[in-house]
Design a protein around this motif. Structure first.
Motif, PDB file in Angstrom:
ATOM      1  N   GLN A 115       0.847  -1.195   0.000  1.00 29.51           N
ATOM      2  CA  GLN A 115       0.000   0.000   0.000  1.00 29.51           C
ATOM      3  C   GLN A 115       0.882   1.245   0.000  1.00 29.51           C
ATOM      4  O   GLN A 115       1.619   1.448   0.934  1.00 29.51           O
ATOM      5  N   ASP A 150       1.927  -2.474   4.312  1.00 29.11           N
ATOM      6  CA  ASP A 150       2.212  -3.890   4.067  1.00 29.11           C
ATOM      7  C   ASP A 150       2.841  -4.070   2.686  1.00 29.11           C
ATOM      8  O   ASP A 150       2.662  -3.263   1.795  1.00 29.11           O
ATOM      9  N   HIS A 173     -11.460  -1.409   7.565  1.00 30.06           N
ATOM     10  CA  HIS A 173     -12.063  -1.512   6.230  1.00 30.06           C
ATOM     11  C   HIS A 173     -12.914  -2.772   6.157  1.00 30.06           C
ATOM     12  O   HIS A 173     -12.864  -3.629   7.037  1.00 30.06           O
ATOM     13  N   ILE A 180      -7.389 -16.372   6.291  1.00 31.23           N
ATOM     14  CA  ILE A 180      -6.038 -15.853   6.552  1.00 31.23           C
ATOM     15  C   ILE A 180      -5.256 -16.852   7.388  1.00 31.23           C
ATOM     16  O   ILE A 180      -5.747 -17.320   8.417  1.00 31.23           O
ATOM     17  N   ARG A 207       5.484  -9.009  10.370  1.00 32.76           N
ATOM     18  CA  ARG A 207       4.230  -9.769  10.523  1.00 32.76           C
ATOM     19  C   ARG A 207       3.809 -10.352   9.178  1.00 32.76           C
ATOM     20  O   ARG A 207       3.538  -9.608   8.238  1.00 32.76           O
TER      21      ARG A 207
HETATM   22  C1  LIG Z   1      -4.562  -5.878   0.266  1.00 31.37           C
HETATM   23  C2  LIG Z   1      -5.589  -6.102   1.360  1.00 31.37           C
HETATM   24  C3  LIG Z   1      -5.197  -6.616   2.581  1.00 31.37           C
HETATM   25  C4  LIG Z   1      -6.154  -6.823   3.565  1.00 31.37           C
HETATM   26  N1  LIG Z   1      -5.690  -7.309   4.716  1.00 31.37           N
HETATM   27  C5  LIG Z   1      -6.215  -7.248   5.938  1.00 31.37           C
HETATM   28  O1  LIG Z   1      -7.316  -6.835   6.184  1.00 31.37           O
HETATM   29  C6  LIG Z   1      -5.257  -7.711   7.022  1.00 31.37           C
HETATM   30  C7  LIG Z   1      -5.733  -8.889   7.776  1.00 31.37           C
HETATM   31  C8  LIG Z   1      -4.573  -9.397   8.637  1.00 31.37           C
HETATM   32  O2  LIG Z   1      -3.437  -9.451   8.128  1.00 31.37           O
HETATM   33  O3  LIG Z   1      -4.803  -9.700   9.802  1.00 31.37           O
HETATM   34  N2  LIG Z   1      -7.464  -6.543   3.401  1.00 31.37           N
HETATM   35  C9  LIG Z   1      -7.844  -6.026   2.193  1.00 31.37           C
HETATM   36  C10 LIG Z   1      -9.262  -5.701   1.987  1.00 31.37           C
HETATM   37  C11 LIG Z   1      -6.923  -5.799   1.169  1.00 31.37           C
HETATM   38 BR1  LIG Z   1      -7.479  -5.065  -0.466  1.00 31.37          BR
END
Ligand SMILES: Cc1cc(NC(=O)CCC(=O)O)nc(C)c1Br
Ligand SMILES: [Fe+3]
Length: 244
Positions: A65, A81, A145, A159, A215
């Motif tokens: 991002q 990330d 989000h 995940i 992480r």
């Molecule tokens: C690129 C992208 C990543 C994520 N990642 C998380 O919400 C993190 C969850 C975690 O790592 O615990 N979500 C969306 C909607 C997008 Br797009």
């Protein structure tokens, strides 16, 4: 709200255990969130972790991002990330590939087992590639989000966390889910060999709190056949999906 003590040792990857699938169905139906600890077991968990570390060392992760700080003069960007997409068939991703097919078989079997073959009224017939994400740990985070706010077809977020000896007090990086309709939050530490499922839509807004250690996580999004077909039809017609 949900107890996350389910362990899944000695699971035959090709045929996931009945009780794991029952647990996924029950938790997803009741809470919309499901946590399974010791998903692969230590040995296979480490094999997956080593492949991710090797990928990260090889530098194929892109800056996930890019957020240019608002109102900044120079085009300064704050990277949070770093991600890379894989299908799991790559030669150096053999064990990640095995993880992916194990998650596939659980989701597909649970979908079949749930009442009249629908879990949460979805018929799951596909998924995205696997997104391998790394938060570099300098306070990097992910703002609150919803994964799928506008019916793009994704119904379940899966995940897999890879972080050894993760202590949230020291390392942060908590995933906080705000399940719709209750003021209870679900705090999920991204600990090694933990598998998490949750509905991808507006029922589960979530955030990643600032992380102070590296992480890692691997994410898959599963598609509901009908919603996905509709979204692709809209896409072809040049319509944004349901509402922007
Ligand atoms: C690129 C992208 C990543 C994520 N990642 C998380 O919400 C993190 C969850 C975690 O790592 O615990 N979500 C969306 C909607 C997008 Br797009
Ligand atoms: Fe997300």
């Amino acid at each position: 709200p949900f107890s996350n003590t389910m362990n899944s040792y000695f699971m035959d990857p090709s045929d996931p255990s009945y009780e794991i699938c029952q647990r996924v169905i029950r938790d997803m139906t009741q809470y919309g969130v499901c946590v399974i600890n010791n998903f692969l077991g230590k040995e296979r968990g480490h094999l997956v972790l080593n492949e991710v570390l090797e990928m990260y060392r090889s530098g194929i992760f892109t800056a996930g991002q890019l957020v240019s700080s608002p109102g900044s003069t120079e085009a300064q960007t704050i990277r949070s990330d770093r991600i890379t997409w894989i299908d799991g068939k790559e030669p150096q991703c053999h064990h990640i590939g095995q993880l992916i097919s194990q998650v596939d078989s659980i989701i597909l079997k649970a979908n079949k087992m749930s009442n009249n073959g629908k879990m949460g009224n979805y018929i799951i017939n596909g998924r995205t590639k696997a997104m391998v994400a790394c938060y570099p740990g300098s306070g990097s985070h992910y703002v609150k989000h919803v994964d799928n706010p506008n019916k793009d077809g994704r119904c379940i977020t899966a995940i897999y966390y890879l972080n050894l000896d993760w202590d949230v007090k020291r390392c942060g990086g908590l995933l906080r889910v705000f399940p719709e309709g209750t003021n209870q939050v679900a705090d999920i530490a991204p600990i090694f060999d933990r598998m998490l499922f949750f509905w991808s839509d507006r029922r589960n807004p979530h955030e990643v709190q600032p992380a102070y250690s590296t992480r890692y996580a691997i994410t898959l999004w599963y598609f509901d056949s009908q919603e996905r077909e509709e979204a692709l039809r809209n896409f072809k017609r040049g319509q944004p999906s349901s509402s922007k």
